[in-house]
Design an enzyme around this catalytic site. Structure first.
Site, short mmCIF file in Angstrom:
data_model
loop_
_atom_site.label_atom_id
_atom_site.label_comp_id
_atom_site.label_asym_id
_atom_site.label_seq_id
_atom_site.Cartn_x
_atom_site.Cartn_y
_atom_site.Cartn_z
N SER A 144 1.89 3.90 -63.44
CA SER A 144 1.33 2.56 -63.59
C SER A 144 0.67 2.08 -62.31
O SER A 144 1.26 2.14 -61.22
CB SER A 144 2.44 1.57 -63.98
OG SER A 144 2.94 1.87 -65.26
N ASP A 156 -2.67 -7.87 -66.26
CA ASP A 156 -1.82 -6.83 -65.67
C ASP A 156 -2.44 -6.22 -64.43
O ASP A 156 -2.33 -5.02 -64.18
CB ASP A 156 -1.49 -5.74 -66.70
CG ASP A 156 -0.24 -4.96 -66.31
OD1 ASP A 156 0.51 -5.43 -65.45
OD2 ASP A 156 -0.04 -3.86 -66.87
N HIS A 169 2.77 -5.57 -63.51
CA HIS A 169 4.16 -5.30 -63.84
C HIS A 169 4.85 -4.39 -62.83
O HIS A 169 6.08 -4.25 -62.86
CB HIS A 169 4.28 -4.70 -65.26
CG HIS A 169 3.80 -3.30 -65.40
ND1 HIS A 169 2.56 -2.97 -65.90
CD2 HIS A 169 4.41 -2.11 -65.13
CE1 HIS A 169 2.43 -1.65 -65.93
NE2 HIS A 169 3.55 -1.11 -65.48
#
Length: 445
Positions: A297, A218, A187
């Site tokens: 992230s 992911d 993402h």
């Protein structure tokens, strides 16, 4: 004067008090200055030159008074100059002396000031702080301390910037090879237009290309054209225990090279995540209370030895939809064993394999009661579950000893394993409990 004999060059009285001859002493008259005896002319004599000033002399006695002669006629003698005598100082010498004195005075003053500051301190001789003492063990920054671990891992962590239609977004990543492969979240790069840059720990930046992505796990892999990089060390996410200390490293809210500490709060925390209209992601995550925020992230979650054991991916927050979420101590990371396997697939083939059990699960709430397992809605005839004897309607109670409560649990735990792994499934058929060994397979997508 009684019997005392007084002489001013000759005896002027005969013995017995009778005045004798006043003639000068025998011998040739001396040469020299003109003399007078008591004002009478006579021969020259050097004797008693100050006789007239003698308060004790007999005024009737003849006296020899020496009068200095006048200067000789002729030119005055040339003055004699001593070659060794000091001459008149020049202007340069006059200026040099005070300059040297000033330099010496400044040096001496500086030395005295330094000695005063070191020994007596400033502020009226007050010494601030206690004397030197050995710090606690953690303050020594041993290699196994948090500071030591962070120092080893930071050179392997990068900040990733991706240009997209809505602007530039940021995330984190970590170097996994010396030739430039970097792991991050899918993402982080999903909405990019291909323009990706990587900023390293030393502040230098390089453009990067996307090697491959796996939206369902992911995980994404990018590559930079730079040699001599320091790859991170991999750990084993299957050996973790609740309470183990961990560090989360990345660029939360654009604050590059941020390190936060915490512990492992839970393992195999099954997650279902995704954005509206996007892929649904399932993984059995590592839960931690280390502070993780937007921008973390894709960054590494490392253990106390500095080995990466997870990829920071998701946080939970109490904010309403549309508001900015922040850390509340609930962060989740993809286990590194799963991320490493997917990374190898992407580098080797450009895409990742998805691990499946060969069965479909019923929706949430279809179990007979809470915590009673996950019911299989369908079983593929040639799939792994059918090969182990499972049938539609069976209720899976445990997978490798892990209780099943929701359909998400079974999907996430199956995808944690690599294709070909053998797992033990405990299930219920009717009122009978049974066990089966299932060899998981890769999806044929």
């Amino acid at each position: 004067m009684g019997g005392t004999d007084v002489t001013d060059g000759w005896d002027w009285r005969a013995s017995g008090g009778t005045p004798g001859s006043a003639s000068p002493p025998a011998g040739p008259p001396p040469t020299g200055p003109t003399t007078a005896y008591g004002g009478h002319g006579g021969p020259t004599s050097p004797w008693w030159s100050d006789a007239l000033a003698d308060p004790w002399r007999d005024p009737y006695a003849p006296a020899a008074v020496i009068l200095p002669g006048g200067p000789a006629a002729g030119a005055a003698p040339e003055p004699v100059v001593d070659p060794d005598a000091p001459g008149r100082p020049k202007l340069r010498q006059l200026l040099l002396v005070p300059l040297v004195v000033a330099l010496l005075a400044g040096t001496l003053g500086g030395a005295l000031g330094y000695a005063f500051a070191v020994r007596g301190g400033v502020g009226g001789g007050v010494t601030l702080g206690a004397g030197p003492a050995e710090g606690p063990a953690l303050a020594q920054r041993r290699p196994d301390s948090l500071a030591g671990v962070a120092g080893r891992v930071l050179p392997s962590v990068v900040t990733i910037r991706v240009a997209g239609p809505a602007g530039t977004s940021e995330g984190s990543g970590f170097i996994v090879s010396t030739d430039g492969y970097v792991v991050t979240n899918d993402h982080v790069v999903a909405d990019g237009t291909g323009r990706v840059s990587v900023t390293f720990n030393d502040g230098n930046s390089s453009p990067a290309t996307v090697v491959g992505q796996d939206p369902e796990s992911d995980i994404a892999v990018i590559k930079v054209n730079r040699k001599g990089l320091r790859p991170i060390e991999f750990g084993d996410s299957e050996s973790l225990a609740v309470g183990d200390p961990v560090l989360a490293i990345g660029s939360p809210l654009s604050l590059a090279n941020t390190v936060t500490a915490g512990i492992i709060s839970a393992v195999d925390r099954t997650m279902q995540a995704g954005e509206p209209g996007g892929p649904v992601r399932y993984y059995a995550a590592i839960q931690t209370d280390a502070a993780v925020n937007h921008g973390n992230s894709g960054g590494p979650l490392v253990d106390a030895a500095g080995r990466v054991i997870g990829v920071n991916s998701t946080i939970k927050s109490l904010v309403a939809e549309g508001q900015e979420a922040g850390n509340i101590g609930l962060a989740f990371a993809i286990p590194i064993n799963q991320a490493k396997r997917i990374t190898q697939d992407i580098i080797g083939t450009g895409k990742a394999r998805r691990t499946v059990i060969g069965a479909q699960v019923a929706g949430t709430g279809t179990a007979t009661r809470a915590g009673a397992g996950v019911r299989l809605a369908a079983v593929e005839p040639a799939g792994p579950a059918a090969g182990a004897g499972l049938q539609a309607g069976d209720v899976v109670l445990k997978l490798n000893g892990r209780p099943m409560n929701e359909p998400t649990d079974l999907i996430a735990l199956v995808r944690k394993f690599a294709p070909g792994a053998v797992v033990t499934v405990e299930y219920r058929r009717g009122t009978t409990r049974q066990n089966a060994s299932v060899t998981l397979a890769a999806d044929a997508k």
